[in-house]
Design an enzyme around this catalytic site. Structure first.
Site, PDB file in Angstrom:
ATOM      1  N   ASP A 101     -12.892  63.541  -6.756  1.00  0.00           N
ATOM      2  CA  ASP A 101     -13.586  64.195  -7.878  1.00  0.00           C
ATOM      3  C   ASP A 101     -12.632  65.193  -8.544  1.00  0.00           C
ATOM      4  OD1 ASP A 101     -13.668  65.925  -5.595  1.00  0.00           O
ATOM      5  OD2 ASP A 101     -15.223  67.131  -6.555  1.00  0.00           O
ATOM      6  N   ASP A 133      -4.530  67.523  -9.167  1.00  0.00           N
ATOM      7  CA  ASP A 133      -5.605  67.938  -8.257  1.00  0.00           C
ATOM      8  C   ASP A 133      -6.805  67.044  -8.425  1.00  0.00           C
ATOM      9  OD1 ASP A 133      -7.361  69.346  -6.656  1.00  0.00           O
ATOM     10  OD2 ASP A 133      -7.670  70.981  -8.081  1.00  0.00           O
ATOM     11  N   GLU A 167     -15.245  67.896  -3.537  1.00  0.00           N
ATOM     12  CA  GLU A 167     -14.399  69.043  -3.218  1.00  0.00           C
ATOM     13  C   GLU A 167     -14.478  70.137  -4.267  1.00  0.00           C
ATOM     14  OE1 GLU A 167     -11.025  71.689  -2.467  1.00  0.00           O
ATOM     15  OE2 GLU A 167     -11.394  70.594  -4.325  1.00  0.00           O
ATOM     16  N   ASP A 196      -3.872  67.763  -0.597  1.00  0.00           N
ATOM     17  CA  ASP A 196      -4.575  68.418  -1.718  1.00  0.00           C
ATOM     18  C   ASP A 196      -3.942  69.764  -2.013  1.00  0.00           C
ATOM     19  OD1 ASP A 196      -6.478  69.083  -3.649  1.00  0.00           O
ATOM     20  OD2 ASP A 196      -7.887  69.894  -2.178  1.00  0.00           O
TER      21      ASP A 196
END
Lengths: 474, 474
Positions: A101, A133, A167, A196
């Site tokens: 996401d 990201d 997230e 991440d």
């Protein structure tokens, strides 16, 4: 190993455009988890990931974390995509975490181009929401696995993937899924890779070997039943704002020293080995001053500054709820106010101890004030710090891979912030954890015109290959 | 005098319904000065007042105070209505101030009935926006003048009226008009009556013989150019919130004692005569505790409390601009904050002295902190206190009138708040001033279901008659 890496590196070099196009495909799906109108796109992104895994012959399981309340509606949470490739008991089990996401993005926010159409700029920036990201990571891992299969080369490890779709909205449901699968799909992991994060600066690869935890508090001071006019009541009533400013003012010095007795007692002692890691880092005092536009730093020494951020607790005062906050002048006596502050915690501070000594301290200070207002000190939330010494195998393997790919040793840094998912995996799976970065801190994650440099995308994928080999032989 | 008063009191008693109907007419015009869409209604209300004066044979002049910026538009200010009845150089010139505009009011705010339709309740409440603040006064004076004319009775004084239409929006333009007319229509006034206040409690008539002034400050503390994340920067940078809470916390004690050196030096000494006025007032500690829903009072003694509110300075901390103020937890380090506080001032504190010693004090305390943040202390506004000793002729005359009408001596009180228009008239016309109340402090002025008790309306008009006679023979 050397031959295989050479093959992969050549493949990556020769197929830049294919790799970038795959990233473009992923960016084109606006999987914004915070926006109820985009929830179907988050599910579409989960399917896109699932289909890729299935095409590669990996096992896949979509786990439904249930529902959530969002913008007044009950909506289905996007699935946690679990996948496994390889089941060789002689190989290490490596768990890879990513999220598919993204943060919201609108052209009208100030994007120079459509945020969901990845643009490759002449200066090497790949601009698009999620590029850094975290879709660069998601796509990077899919392409890494694909390359093994394309070349018929056996993987040096078993790969297990855990890709979530929430997230950017607090990882709702993730902990439950990880806990439920700790003895299922996620059983027997040797290492967990949180894929991440970014380099701690723009120019050098880095390995974060620690993160701070946090205890967030609210000092609630209640007085009269309703706000009063300072003309009618000033001088007659005790004011909650006077109490709360005194209590907040007392917590920390201008120099950052926290005044809560016992707060430093549990801080891990500084070893010579750790002290060394703060020297010679590429982050300079000058770059900080330039970023802040003035010298508001606590200390003159960059080594001290980095330690104060990374290895010592800090206390920040965030604001006051219930008081006057608009521009201009309002003659109100706020009746009930909440002073907000938080303490960033470090090894080996226990969250419950921090909570106890902080609340005790404030209650004692309040008692000294002799006020007639009522006090309640609330802990709004807390999260654990995380620490992985530089000499852990997982860190050494990552450093070797980076040396191969970037030609330089990574910098070891301790981050000042918190990454709650790290703690989820640590607590549920008890493995060592690596935060494996791809982009840089200048990628504008969460902001407009987010980018991932082509250099970081291409070399980030090479780094995945190299890391898998380095950890396999450790 | 006695005969005339008897005539008037009978007339008032016999014509309640007519008086109330006239008030209803005035309330029906929604002259909300803060609302641009109601500006024409404010003008309509000015015309309604003007037409009444003209019908009574008074001289009238509408003064245009110019324009203002409101909700992004330049709009015409409503006129100040000046009127004069009588020009006998053997009589005193009495200036009456009222305002014909009102606060906003919507049924949806929680009104039980249409706010612009005056409702007479069985319990004696006349409910409607402006009933108490300030149309009861406006209509009361028009009806008083009308009664003289109806009965062919000569006025004991010359009456000059100054009715403005912007009081609820900061009296924009009034000062300019009063200054310009100080040697014109407002020349030679003997006394000024501010007809825009209420009894200090619900049960007893009262005379306010003082009001506090105010200096309002903003402590501006500037740090980094933008808000920071407490994870990334907590411990590295000096935080403006830490500075501002320390500076605010230091200003005043829990007991209300102001810590600014010199702040009490100019406070008028308490005389025995004044001290007596605070004893035996109808406002009790119990009623205060009931209002506050708990004991948050500074002192146990009601006399001390009343003096702290009325005759001593007080300092209130209102809030902080630029910090986090929402519910919940946000890990922000605010980059630039403004701490707001104000000091209520009393005779004989000079506003400029208060400003100087306050700014000096904060700058000195800031210097001690050794902070790298930048400080600017701003005075956002200030207003003068007002004081009129109980033995002034105007107060004695009002007390005599009240004794006649209500059968009881009024209470003498010093108000804690500020009424800026009082200072406008004091400075421009240099007359003694009387705040002549009509309703009570429980009339819910500015709130929903504003009311004026029929008892206070009817007797307030009688009180006008009585006062005019009492002041004429003083």
């Amino acid at each position: 190993m050397e031959d295989n890496l050479s093959t992969f590196f050549s493949y990556v070099n020769d197929n830049n455009q294919y790799l970038i196009n795959t990233l473009r495909e992923a960016v084109a799906i606006p999987s914004v988890s915070a926006d109820i109108t985009k929830r179907s796109e988050v599910f579409r992104m989960a399917d896109w990931v699932k289909d890729r895994f299935i095409k590669l012959g990996a096992d896949v399981k979509l786990v439904d974390p249930g529902t959530q309340e969002l913008q007044g509606q009950t909506v289905q949470l996007p699935p946690v995509v679990l996948s496994r490739y390889g089941n060789d008991s002689n190989k290490k089990n490596i768990l890879i975490y990513c999220h598919y996401d993204v943060q919201p993005a609108l052209l009208s926010d100030g994007w120079e181009t459509d945020p969901f159409d990845l643009v490759e700029n002449e200066d090497g920036r790949l601009v698009g929401r999620g590029a850094s990201d975290d879709k660069g990571h998601v796509v990077g891992w899919l392409l890494t696995l694909e390359a093994f299969i394309k070349h018929g080369i056996d993987l040096p490890v078993n790969l297990i993937f855990c890709f979530e779709g929430m997230e950017e909205s607090g990882s709702v449901g993730l902990e439950k899924v990880v806990a439920a699968e700790a003895n299922g799909w996620l059983k027997g992991m040797d290492y967990t890779i949180i894929s991440d994060s970014s380099w701690a600066n723009a120019t050098n690869p880095s390995i974060e070997f620690g993160l701070r935890g946090m205890n967030y508090f609210s000092i609630n001071v209640k007085g009269p039943k309703a706000d009063l006019h300072s003309g009618g009541f000033g001088g007659m009533v005790q004011e909650p704002m006077v109490v709360v400013t005194k209590l907040l003012a007392d917590l920390v010095g201008i120099d950052g020293k926290i005044n809560i007795p016992g707060i430093y007692d549990q801080v891990m002692e500084l070893t010579e080995e750790e002290e060394k890691t703060y020297h010679g880092l590429s982050l300079t005092k000058e770059s900080l001053l330039n970023f802040l536009k003035g010298d508001y730093l606590m200390d003159k020494d960059i080594v001290q500054l980095l330690m104060q951020k990374g290895r010592y607790p800090s206390l920040s005062v965030h604001g006051i709820e219930g008081a006057f906050y608009d521009p201009g002048a309002k003659t109100v006596i706020p009746a009930s106010v909440k002073g907000k502050f938080s303490i960033r915690t470090v090894p080996n501070m226990k969250p419950e101890t921090v909570k106890k000594i902080t609340i005790d301290h404030i209650q004692k200070e309040f008692a000294k004030l002799n006020s007639r207002c009522r006090l309640e000190v609330q802990e709004l939330n807390n999260g654990m710090w995380w620490y992985a010494p530089p000499n852990l195998p997982i860190n050494v393997a990552a450093a070797k891979a980076m040396k191969r790919v970037y030609g330089t040793e990574p910098e070891y840094v301790r981050g000042g912030g918190s990454v709650p998912i790290t703690i989820v995996f640590q607590e549920q799976l008890k493995t060592d954890i690596l935060l494996l970065p791809m982009g840089t801190r200048e990628d504008r994650a969460h902001s407009t015109n987010e980018k991932l440099d082509k250099y970081n995308f291409i070399n980030g994928i090479k780094n995945y290959f190299a890391f898998l080999y380095e950890i396999s032989i450790f």
